[in-house]
Write an enzyme that holds these catalytic residues in place. Structure first.
Site, PDB file in Angstrom:
ATOM      1  N   HIS A 185      57.599  53.723   6.463  1.00  0.00           N
ATOM      2  CA  HIS A 185      56.462  53.894   5.538  1.00  0.00           C
ATOM      3  C   HIS A 185      55.188  53.423   6.216  1.00  0.00           C
ATOM      4  O   HIS A 185      55.217  52.588   7.127  1.00  0.00           O
ATOM      5  CB  HIS A 185      56.684  53.122   4.235  1.00  0.00           C
ATOM      6  CG  HIS A 185      57.061  51.692   4.422  1.00  0.00           C
ATOM      7  ND1 HIS A 185      58.338  51.298   4.738  1.00  0.00           N
ATOM      8  CD2 HIS A 185      56.331  50.553   4.363  1.00  0.00           C
ATOM      9  CE1 HIS A 185      58.386  49.985   4.852  1.00  0.00           C
ATOM     10  NE2 HIS A 185      57.164  49.503   4.644  1.00  0.00           N
TER      11      HIS A 185
ATOM     12  N   HIS B 191      51.525  51.705   5.179  1.00  0.00           N
ATOM     13  CA  HIS B 191      50.691  51.081   4.154  1.00  0.00           C
ATOM     14  C   HIS B 191      49.251  51.563   4.339  1.00  0.00           C
ATOM     15  O   HIS B 191      48.747  51.588   5.469  1.00  0.00           O
ATOM     16  CB  HIS B 191      50.647  49.559   4.319  1.00  0.00           C
ATOM     17  CG  HIS B 191      51.966  48.862   4.198  1.00  0.00           C
ATOM     18  ND1 HIS B 191      52.330  48.187   3.067  1.00  0.00           N
ATOM     19  CD2 HIS B 191      53.000  48.714   5.073  1.00  0.00           C
ATOM     20  CE1 HIS B 191      53.532  47.632   3.241  1.00  0.00           C
ATOM     21  NE2 HIS B 191      53.950  47.937   4.455  1.00  0.00           N
TER      22      HIS B 191
HETATM   23  P1  AMP Z   1      57.224  46.345   4.608  1.00  0.00           P
HETATM   24  O1  AMP Z   1      57.191  44.849   4.514  1.00  0.00           O
HETATM   25  O2  AMP Z   1      56.264  46.920   5.610  1.00  0.00           O
HETATM   26  O3  AMP Z   1      58.636  46.853   4.795  1.00  0.00           O
HETATM   27  O4  AMP Z   1      56.678  46.851   3.220  1.00  0.00           O
HETATM   28  C1  AMP Z   1      57.487  47.076   2.109  1.00  0.00           C
HETATM   29  C2  AMP Z   1      56.565  47.238   0.927  1.00  0.00           C
HETATM   30  O5  AMP Z   1      57.275  47.879  -0.105  1.00  0.00           O
HETATM   31  C3  AMP Z   1      56.038  45.914   0.353  1.00  0.00           C
HETATM   32  O6  AMP Z   1      54.609  45.926   0.383  1.00  0.00           O
HETATM   33  C4  AMP Z   1      56.584  45.903  -1.073  1.00  0.00           C
HETATM   34  O7  AMP Z   1      55.693  45.348  -1.999  1.00  0.00           O
HETATM   35  C5  AMP Z   1      56.824  47.381  -1.329  1.00  0.00           C
HETATM   36  N1  AMP Z   1      57.856  47.693  -2.303  1.00  0.00           N
HETATM   37  C6  AMP Z   1      59.110  47.194  -2.351  1.00  0.00           C
HETATM   38  N2  AMP Z   1      59.797  47.740  -3.380  1.00  0.00           N
HETATM   39  C7  AMP Z   1      58.952  48.611  -3.982  1.00  0.00           C
HETATM   40  C8  AMP Z   1      59.053  49.486  -5.110  1.00  0.00           C
HETATM   41  N3  AMP Z   1      60.187  49.573  -5.826  1.00  0.00           N
HETATM   42  N4  AMP Z   1      57.976  50.244  -5.434  1.00  0.00           N
HETATM   43  C9  AMP Z   1      56.833  50.157  -4.736  1.00  0.00           C
HETATM   44  N5  AMP Z   1      56.666  49.354  -3.651  1.00  0.00           N
HETATM   45  C10 AMP Z   1      57.707  48.588  -3.294  1.00  0.00           C
END
Ligand code: AMP
Ligand code: ZN
Length: 137
Positions: free
Chosen positions: A100, A102
């Site tokens: 993903h 951000h």
């Molecule tokens: P990373 O640390 O780069 O893997 O980012 C994962 C991101 O996913 C974090 O910013 C979380 O807040 C977000 N996240 C986790 N679960 C969900 C969810 N169910 N819906 C939306 N965002 C999520």
């Protein structure tokens, strides 16, 4: 789709999400724990654990989409800046192992702290890395 991957479930509609954009390849959702209002995530519908696993063409599409979403975010929020952040592996802060990007709005006086303490490029590191990158394909 990979079992027990939350982003596979979101990207394929099995779990509801606040969706800002979607097409055949991607879903763009609002992060549930945002760094700032408008923090969004670009999710490919297909499961790839990280950028190294991603096909090149889909990677290119993901970053073009991030650029388009950043431009829209700037219009919607009138923010002062935008960070694109893309974490790979736990050591780099990845917590969900489905690729993903951000997209995070920034403001002149915000205290978000996305960054690092600048070091100093040593001559030895410079010479070693320039040489090693000539031999890696
Ligand atoms: P990373 O640390 O780069 O893997 O980012 C994962 C991101 O996913 C974090 O910013 C979380 O807040 C977000 N996240 C986790 N679960 C969900 C969810 N169910 N819906 C939306 N965002 C999520
Ligand atoms: Zn997945």
């Amino acid at each position: 789709m990979t079992d027990n991957c939350i982003f596979c479930k979101i990207a394929n509609g099995e779990i509801p999400s606040a969706t800002l954009y979607e097409d055949d390849d991607f879903k763009v959702i609002l992060d549930v724990s945002p760094a700032a209002k408008g923090h969004m995530l670009i999710l490919p519908r297909q499961h790839y654990a990280d950028i190294m696993a991603m096909p090149e063409e889909l990677t290119a599409k993901a970053f073009v989409l991030a650029k388009k979403m950043a431009a829209k975010l700037e219009k919607v929020l009138e923010c002062d800046g935008i960070n694109l952040v893309q974490n790979n592996h736990e050591a780099a802060g990845q917590t969900v192992f489905h690729f993903h990007i951000h997209v995070i709005p920034r403001y002149a006086k915000d205290k978000l702290g996305i960054g690092w303490k600048p070091g100093k490029l040593s001559d030895a590191d410079r010479d070693e890395l320039v040489e090693k990158f000539k031999t890696i394909v």
